[in-house]
Design a protein around this motif. Structure first.
Motif, PDB file in Angstrom:
ATOM      1  N   LEU A 112       9.768 -40.543 -97.104  1.00 36.88           N
ATOM      2  CA  LEU A 112      10.065 -41.881 -96.592  1.00 36.88           C
ATOM      3  C   LEU A 112      11.245 -42.528 -97.301  1.00 36.88           C
ATOM      4  N   GLY A 118      13.823 -42.880 -94.503  1.00 31.79           N
ATOM      5  CA  GLY A 118      13.165 -44.074 -94.001  1.00 31.79           C
ATOM      6  C   GLY A 118      13.930 -45.313 -94.423  1.00 31.79           C
ATOM      7  N   ARG A 139       2.726 -46.623 -92.846  1.00 34.41           N
ATOM      8  CA  ARG A 139       2.518 -45.215 -93.157  1.00 34.41           C
ATOM      9  C   ARG A 139       2.352 -45.016 -94.663  1.00 34.41           C
ATOM     10  N   ALA A 145       7.139 -47.915 -91.557  1.00 41.18           N
ATOM     11  CA  ALA A 145       7.149 -47.133 -92.788  1.00 41.18           C
ATOM     12  C   ALA A 145       6.186 -47.709 -93.819  1.00 41.18           C
TER      13      ALA A 145
END
Length: 472
Positions: free
Chosen positions: A304, A308, A354, A351
């Motif tokens: 990430l 991300g 998650r 994000a």
């Protein structure tokens, strides 16, 4: 440059320097002279971006000697360096970008604590520009090399901090670690890299890379040096919104050590590094009770970071400079910063959601282990290899470090030796936030280094107002 050192040359430890100063065989002034001579002998090797002039360093050492009760100070006359993304009053902070540089009007509280404890500021160390990178090559100044020679990268972004310790110039240096910047260069130069739990050391006075993830870290030659320095630096700072108190000290007992399944480890085709790490793993059970633990959620979190929206957080600090002075920024760093412009608020929230799922999954794993042991890096590179493939190589260097601060972990990078071809390898001990002392105890055991009784800290008070007036 011709510096084929081949191994770190760790200098006197904090304990040894303090002992020499206490006995009279040495003094802060003598130590300052040794440090100045050592730095001058190397010349411009990419370690330091600025240093205190010799005469001023000797004067500062004399000032420390003349303080009331000087010999009782916990870091009496101990020299140290500071990564050049952290403010020291009256000294330019450049972030390895000359056009960005400014002269600091105040010293970062974390550094001020060291000065109040009698430590001797030597200078600012090199870094990957804007603390963006894990390789040490993203600087307009001299590109540093690992002390192991053969054109190996120094690692970054805290390249100079690691080198200053590995070259024996200072016993410890202040660094940072947002995505591995304090662990990777430690691994590549054979020193200890301690990334504490976020919030234990104030980040006020640090130019942020990713403010929600940034962490001031330490480079040192041994765990005892880490213990002595962190005892001074750790403390709540109400001006730092991420500040928090330290957790409990290690109370004894067997440590539950998580090891990932071998088939989950990645060495990028480097068989020597793989063999070296597996040989180390084979003796980990000497230090605690081994439990198998999947690395999958950790790696998923790491993906990430640069794939991300967290890369967009760097624009909070650097967007205006990027817009106004794009040609002043290292091309690779410039491209990374611009990549943050594509993310939306929707991307950020997705994000975050998650990441919260992964934090919950990892949190359950800590119920079964106290520490997780992984390679610090899976392979090494030369300067030419990194410059040819800057993003790909950097991603490989961060494979085991990118997830650390996202998951609110702490980490201790421990040097373990060299491969048959003379390249360094290292393991990192990871642990849940505010369990720093457990990880440091395990790191000391791995290094066969006894810890002083009471080395662990539960909390350290802030300096009293009467002690914070001194500056560099």
């Amino acid at each position: 440059m011709g510096y084929e050192v081949g191994a770190p040359a760790i200098g006197p430890s904090v304990e040894e320097i303090l002992a020499s100063h206490a006995s009279g065989t040495g003094s802060p002034t003598k130590t300052a002279l040794r440090v100045a001579d050592s730095i001058a002998a190397r010349g411009d090797d990419g370690t330091w971006l600025s240093t205190v002039p010799r005469e001023d360093l000797l004067a500062a050492a004399a000032d420390v000697e003349n303080r009331p009760g000087a010999r009782t100070l916990p870091l009496y006359g101990v020299p140290f360096g500071v990564k050049d993304s952290i403010d020291v009053e009256g000294v330019p902070t450049t972030l390895s970008c000359p056009d960005y540089a400014y002269t600091a009007t105040a010293t970062a509280p974390a550094v001020q604590r060291l000065l109040d404890a009698g430590a001797l500021y030597v200078g600012k160390t090199n870094l990957d520009q804007f603390a963006t990178g894990l390789n040490g090559t993203r600087t307009p100044y001299t590109v540093p090399r690992s002390v192991y020679g053969n054109e190996l990268i120094s690692g970054g972004s805290s390249s100079g901090s690691a080198l200053a310790v590995a070259l024996g110039q200072v016993p410890f240096a202040v660094a940072t670690d947002t995505a591995g910047s304090g662990r990777v260069p430690a691994a590549l130069n054979g020193v200890v890299g301690y990334k504490p739990s976020r919030g234990l050391i104030s980040t006020v006075g640090l130019v942020p890379a990713c403010k929600s993830l940034d962490c001031i870290s330490l480079m040192a030659g041994c765990i005892d040096d880490v213990d002595r320095v962190r005892a001074v630096m750790v403390g709540r700072d109400d001006d730092d919104p991420w500040s928090r108190d330290a957790g409990p000290g290690y109370t004894g007992g067997r440590i539950r050590i998580g090891l990932p399944p071998v088939d989950e480890l990645e060495f990028f085709g480097d068989d020597e590094m793989r063999s070296a790490h597996l040989a180390f793993r084979a003796r980990v059970e000497r230090f605690g009770d081994v439990v198998e633990m999947s690395l999958a959620p950790f790696l998923a979190a790491g993906e990430l970071l640069y794939q991300g929206p967290w890369v967009a957080e760097r624009l909070v600090e650097f967007a205006d400079f990027l817009a106004e002075h794009p040609d002043s920024i290292h091309p690779v760093v410039r491209d990374i910063l611009r990549s943050g412009e594509k993310y939306s608020a929707k991307d950020a929230f997705a994000a975050l959601q998650r990441l919260q799922e992964l934090k919950a999954e990892v949190g359950r794993l800590w119920q079964r282990m106290d520490a997780l042991v992984v390679p610090t890096i899976g392979t090494t590179f030369t300067v030419d290899e990194v410059q040819a493939r800057p993003i790909e190589c950097n991603t490989m260097l961060g494979h085991y470090t990118h997830f650390g601060n996202l998951l609110d972990l702490l980490g201790v990078a421990v040097p373990l030796g060299t491969t048959p071809s003379g390249r360094p390898y290292s393991a990192t001990i990871l642990a849940a936030a505010c369990t720093d002392d457990i990880a440091l105890h395990l790191a000391a055991a791995v290094l066969d280094e006894p810890r002083r009784t009471g080395a662990g800290i539960a909390a350290v008070p802030s300096p009293s107002p009467s002690t914070v007036e001194e500056s560099v």
